[in-house]
Design an enzyme around this catalytic site. Structure first.
Site, mmCIF file in Angstrom:
data_model
loop_
_atom_site.group_PDB
_atom_site.id
_atom_site.type_symbol
_atom_site.label_atom_id
_atom_site.label_comp_id
_atom_site.label_asym_id
_atom_site.label_seq_id
_atom_site.Cartn_x
_atom_site.Cartn_y
_atom_site.Cartn_z
ATOM 1 N N LYS A 37 0.770 -1.333 0.148
ATOM 2 C CA LYS A 37 0.071 0.101 0.180
ATOM 3 C C LYS A 37 0.985 1.160 0.037
ATOM 4 C CE LYS A 37 -4.309 1.908 2.084
ATOM 5 N NZ LYS A 37 -5.223 1.732 0.966
ATOM 6 N N VAL A 117 -5.129 3.892 -2.655
ATOM 7 C CA VAL A 117 -5.813 4.551 -1.653
ATOM 8 C C VAL A 117 -6.852 5.427 -2.294
ATOM 9 C CG1 VAL A 117 -4.158 6.603 -1.955
ATOM 10 C CG2 VAL A 117 -5.011 6.275 0.368
#
Length: 131
Positions: A37, A117
């Site tokens: 991420k 995101v």
């Protein structure tokens, strides 16, 4: 090594659930699979470092022993759009640290699941879009 980018239309849409499920399935097939991420906002302080629940879930589902900093090179405190959270932290998200972490992960994995995101159109900085 192959990779897959998981994105969605918004925060809370199920990106982490899908990414974690993919990691479990890949590892269940005997592959070395890691999650990433690159940018995460809404982090909390754990042992003196910013950590994000989604990135921690990817770390738990993926290949053991991978450094958190490679999974989440930009861990931002405030739960805002990445560009705003980075500005609050006094930093600008740039591509080089993300690509460097990606390369380190690629060296350790057969498969890499990269979770975005927010939504697909979320800006990461004034000059870098997630898309």
């Amino acid at each position: 090594m192959f990779s897959l980018y998981v994105t969605g239309t918004d925060t809370g849409i199920g990106k982490t659930l899908a990414s974690s499920a993919l990691l479990h399935a890949l590892r269940g097939q005997g592959l070395r699979a890691a999650g990433m991420k690159p940018v995460a906002s809404g982090c909390e302080r754990i042992e003196g470092e910013w950590r994000n629940a989604d990135a921690l879930a990817l770390q738990a589902a993926g290949e053991p022993g991978i450094a958190y900093a490679d999974i989440n090179p930009y861990a931002l405190e405030h739960p805002l759009a990445p560009e705003l959270a980075a500005r609050d932290a006094g930093i600008e998200v740039t591509l080089r640290p993300i690509l460097d972490a990606y390369a380190r992960l690629a060296d350790r994995a057969d498969a890499l699941i990269v979770e975005g995101v927010g939504g697909w159109a979320a800006p990461l900085s004034s000059s870098l879009m997630q898309a």
